[in-house]
Design a protein around this motif. Structure first.
Motif, PDB file in Angstrom:
ATOM      1  N   ASP A   1       5.420  13.195  -4.186  1.00 31.67           N
ATOM      2  CA  ASP A   1       5.891  13.787  -2.934  1.00 31.67           C
ATOM      3  C   ASP A   1       5.606  12.849  -1.757  1.00 31.67           C
ATOM      4  O   ASP A   1       4.472  12.399  -1.570  1.00 31.67           O
ATOM      5  CB  ASP A   1       5.167  15.120  -2.720  1.00 31.67           C
ATOM      6  N   GLN A   2       6.638  12.605  -0.948  1.00 35.73           N
ATOM      7  CA  GLN A   2       6.497  11.610   0.117  1.00 35.73           C
ATOM      8  C   GLN A   2       5.436  11.997   1.141  1.00 35.73           C
ATOM      9  O   GLN A   2       4.584  11.181   1.518  1.00 35.73           O
ATOM     10  CB  GLN A   2       7.842  11.395   0.824  1.00 35.73           C
TER      11      GLN A   2
ATOM     12  N   ARG B   1      11.095   5.325 -13.874  1.00 38.52           N
ATOM     13  CA  ARG B   1      10.138   6.073 -13.045  1.00 38.52           C
ATOM     14  C   ARG B   1       9.607   7.313 -13.783  1.00 38.52           C
ATOM     15  O   ARG B   1       8.428   7.618 -13.712  1.00 38.52           O
ATOM     16  CB  ARG B   1      10.827   6.477 -11.742  1.00 38.52           C
TER      17      ARG B   1
ATOM     18  N   GLU C   1       2.003  10.033   2.000  1.00 43.31           N
ATOM     19  CA  GLU C   1       1.694   9.532   3.339  1.00 43.31           C
ATOM     20  C   GLU C   1       0.373  10.106   3.833  1.00 43.31           C
ATOM     21  O   GLU C   1      -0.418   9.414   4.477  1.00 43.31           O
ATOM     22  CB  GLU C   1       2.844   9.870   4.301  1.00 43.31           C
TER      23      GLU C   1
ATOM     24  N   LEU D   1       0.832  -1.209   0.000  1.00 47.86           N
ATOM     25  CA  LEU D   1       0.000   0.000   0.000  1.00 47.86           C
ATOM     26  C   LEU D   1       0.863   1.253   0.000  1.00 47.86           C
ATOM     27  O   LEU D   1       0.587   2.222  -0.708  1.00 47.86           O
ATOM     28  CB  LEU D   1      -0.925   0.004   1.233  1.00 47.86           C
ATOM     29  N   TYR D   2       1.909   1.195   0.804  1.00 49.90           N
ATOM     30  CA  TYR D   2       2.794   2.363   0.890  1.00 49.90           C
ATOM     31  C   TYR D   2       3.447   2.626  -0.468  1.00 49.90           C
ATOM     32  O   TYR D   2       3.485   3.755  -0.953  1.00 49.90           O
ATOM     33  CB  TYR D   2       3.854   2.114   1.959  1.00 49.90           C
ATOM     34  N   ARG D   3       3.929   1.575  -1.063  1.00 49.17           N
ATOM     35  CA  ARG D   3       4.602   1.744  -2.360  1.00 49.17           C
ATOM     36  C   ARG D   3       3.622   2.210  -3.426  1.00 49.17           C
ATOM     37  O   ARG D   3       3.956   3.010  -4.291  1.00 49.17           O
ATOM     38  CB  ARG D   3       5.267   0.435  -2.783  1.00 49.17           C
TER      39      ARG D   3
ATOM     40  N   PHE E   1       7.126   6.188 -16.184  1.00 53.59           N
ATOM     41  CA  PHE E   1       5.910   5.798 -15.466  1.00 53.59           C
ATOM     42  C   PHE E   1       5.098   7.033 -15.056  1.00 53.59           C
ATOM     43  O   PHE E   1       3.880   7.067 -15.204  1.00 53.59           O
ATOM     44  CB  PHE E   1       6.282   4.965 -14.241  1.00 53.59           C
TER      45      PHE E   1
ATOM     46  N   PHE F   1      -1.668  -0.132 -14.406  1.00 54.96           N
ATOM     47  CA  PHE F   1      -0.383  -0.809 -14.572  1.00 54.96           C
ATOM     48  C   PHE F   1       0.133  -1.328 -13.229  1.00 54.96           C
ATOM     49  O   PHE F   1       0.576  -2.472 -13.121  1.00 54.96           O
ATOM     50  CB  PHE F   1       0.647   0.138 -15.212  1.00 54.96           C
TER      51      PHE F   1
ATOM     52  N   SER G   1       2.916  13.996   0.858  1.00 56.01           N
ATOM     53  CA  SER G   1       1.567  13.950   0.288  1.00 56.01           C
ATOM     54  C   SER G   1       1.089  12.512   0.168  1.00 56.01           C
ATOM     55  O   SER G   1      -0.076  12.209   0.433  1.00 56.01           O
ATOM     56  CB  SER G   1       1.547  14.587  -1.101  1.00 56.01           C
TER      57      SER G   1
ATOM     58  N   ARG H   1       3.165   5.832  -2.999  1.00 56.37           N
ATOM     59  CA  ARG H   1       4.387   6.557  -3.389  1.00 56.37           C
ATOM     60  C   ARG H   1       4.572   6.581  -4.908  1.00 56.37           C
ATOM     61  O   ARG H   1       5.123   7.520  -5.457  1.00 56.37           O
ATOM     62  CB  ARG H   1       5.617   5.925  -2.729  1.00 56.37           C
ATOM     63  N   HIS H   2       4.104   5.526  -5.548  1.00 51.78           N
ATOM     64  CA  HIS H   2       4.223   5.500  -7.005  1.00 51.78           C
ATOM     65  C   HIS H   2       3.332   6.546  -7.642  1.00 51.78           C
ATOM     66  O   HIS H   2       3.700   7.197  -8.613  1.00 51.78           O
ATOM     67  CB  HIS H   2       3.811   4.130  -7.551  1.00 51.78           C
TER      68      HIS H   2
ATOM     69  N   ILE I   1       2.485  -4.819 -10.566  1.00 49.09           N
ATOM     70  CA  ILE I   1       3.146  -4.857  -9.255  1.00 49.09           C
ATOM     71  C   ILE I   1       2.297  -5.628  -8.248  1.00 49.09           C
ATOM     72  O   ILE I   1       2.803  -6.466  -7.513  1.00 49.09           O
ATOM     73  CB  ILE I   1       3.403  -3.430  -8.702  1.00 49.09           C
TER      74      ILE I   1
END
Lengths: 196, 263
Positions: free
Chosen positions: A38-39, A129, A43, A28-30, A132, A143, A41, A33-34, A148
């Motif tokens: 912005d980290q 990235r 989170e 979920l975290y990844r 992407f 995707f 945001s 983040r994908h 993933i």
């Protein structure tokens, strides 16, 4: 006494929720983040989604797919964040390439990439990235969910509430765009010439 | 199946999403066609590589422990960080302006903008008259305004550090005006956010005594946010103890409400 009962229930609810959520934490975290660069945001969005899911945990039916259930919250929240972020950043949307020669060049470059994908992958870093991130949010989402997270087309269709055919179209478009961008990169960096 | 046909269904085949009959056709073609087989292997390796490169984001453990800690709290407590972030964004904008200040640019546009923003507010806010106080100048120093706001509510207003503020919540200070809310004068900070104007009113809850409807609206919402207004405007209210923050804007309503709201 009533208060104690409420607290006990709350503790039990939290324990059950966390037990189901824990195996999905990294995914979920990844995912967040994908989609959101912005980290903080990402989170924030994930926190919103998880808190919403937790508050509606009573609606989750035990024995059904918790992963699909919780992803629905995360998808909705993250996509909403992403839409807003995109407006903020005012990223211009590139029109589709209509240049026949460029398409032929990309096709050729991609064929060259496929001759030695491992060597190509060694050379690319952030370009994957970047490619992407250039996808439309829905394409990124489809995707990621497929490549993933390993959801089936049907599951993705249910999550996004769109027909399976549309999922396939988005996925095909996402892959084609990624392919095209990576081919362009291969061409720009001389990877293709190096092979020739 | 021809090689061209194979290419059109390759994605679905590799995703194991092709119906059985077609899948068998593709498999038998691949067994007999080395170029297609090589292509499938290469496509698989490339996609795996892309997956690995995309899948290497580090996971933040602090985030999860913080989140776990907030589960089960009352909604408004769980979201204190968020509200703090919004307040922080205002404070950060003020601090940032103060650092480059001393000479806050006296652009003619800022005052017009503030006035226009207030006119917008008066269209969407159902409580009182938000016209700028007559004869009152538009203050140019946000830091002074913020001090004034703090003195009006009787305690300092502050938030986390600027680097903790998410970019989409950062506000750019435009100017300060004062407005009448009933018989009282309240400071109004005008900011830009997401390319649009946002007004932040700061006043004590007692101000709302003059507006029973508004107060019951707030009280009825408990500590959560009430989203009122409509049309082209958005109003998000948030009560923090005895302080009321009202953000009014025409920017992304979801973002504005999200900044305040607990669902």
């Amino acid at each position: 006494m009533a208060d104690t009962g409420v607290i006990a229930n709350e503790r039990e609810k939290r324990a059950q929720f966390m037990a189901l959520l824990s195996p999905l934490r990294e995914r979920l975290y990844r995912y967040a983040r994908h989609i959101i660069r912005d980290q903080s945001s990402a989170e924030d969005a994930l926190q919103d989604a998880i808190l919403s899911a937790y508050r509606k945990f009573e609606t989750f039916q035990p024995g059904t797919d918790f992963r699909a259930w919780v992803y629905r919250f995360v998808l909705n929240t993250v996509l909403n964040y992403n839409r807003a972020s995109r407006r903020d950043l005012e990223v211009p949307v590139e029109p589709p390439t209509l240049d026949l020669f460029q398409n032929l060049e990309s096709g050729f470059a991609y064929d060259e990439v496929l001759k030695d994908p491992d060597r190509f992958l060694e050379q690319v870093g952030d370009q994957v990235r970047t490619a992407f991130l250039a996808l439309r949010p829905v394409e990124q989402t489809v995707f990621l969910l497929r490549a993933i997270e390993g959801f089936t087309y049907r599951e993705i269709a249910n999550l996004l509430e769109i027909p399976v055919g549309t999922v396939m179209s988005h996925l095909a478009r996402a892959r084609a765009k990624l392919r095209e961008r990576l081919a362009e990169y291969a061409h720009e960096t001389g990877f293709v010439r190096g092979e020739a | 199946m021809t090689c061209e046909e194979i290419r059109t269904v390759l994605s679905a085949y590799l995703d194991s999403e092709l119906e059985t009959a077609k899948s068998l056709e593709v498999t038998s073609h691949l067994e007999a066609c080395p170029p297609c087989r090589d292509r499938v292997c290469a496509e698989t390796r490339l996609e795996r590589g892309i997956r690995e490169k995309l899948g290497c984001e580090p996971v933040c453990d602090k985030f999860w422990s913080r989140l776990e800690g907030s589960l089960g709290r009352a909604p408004w407590r769980a979201r204190v960080v968020r509200v703090g972030t919004f307040v922080a964004s205002v404070a950060a904008a003020v601090a940032l302006t103060a650092t480059i200040l001393g000479t806050y640019p006296r652009t003619a546009g800022a005052e017009d903008l503030a006035g226009a923003a207030l006119r917008e507010v008066s269209e969407v806010v159902p409580v009182g008259n938000f016209e700028p106080a007559p004869g009152r100048e538009c203050h140019r120093c946000p830091i002074e305004m913020w001090k004034s706001a703090a003195s009006r509510v009787g305690r300092p207003v502050r938030g986390p550090r600027p680097d903790e503020v998410a970019p989409q919540h950062r506000l750019e200070a435009v100017g300060i005006v004062s407005a009448h809310l009933g018989s009282r004068e309240v400071p109004v900070a005008v900011y830009r956010c997401c390319g649009e104007r946002v007004c932040v009113f700061v006043f004590s809850l007692a101000v709302l005594d003059e507006f029973p409807g508004a107060r019951s609206c707030l009280v009825g919402a408990g500590d959560a946010v009430t989203h009122v207004g409509g049309g082209g405007g958005t109003v998000a209210l948030r009560r923090l103890r005895d302080v009321v923050l009202v953000a009014v804007g025409r920017h992304d309503p979801e973002g504005l409400v999200r900044a305040f709201r607990d669902e």
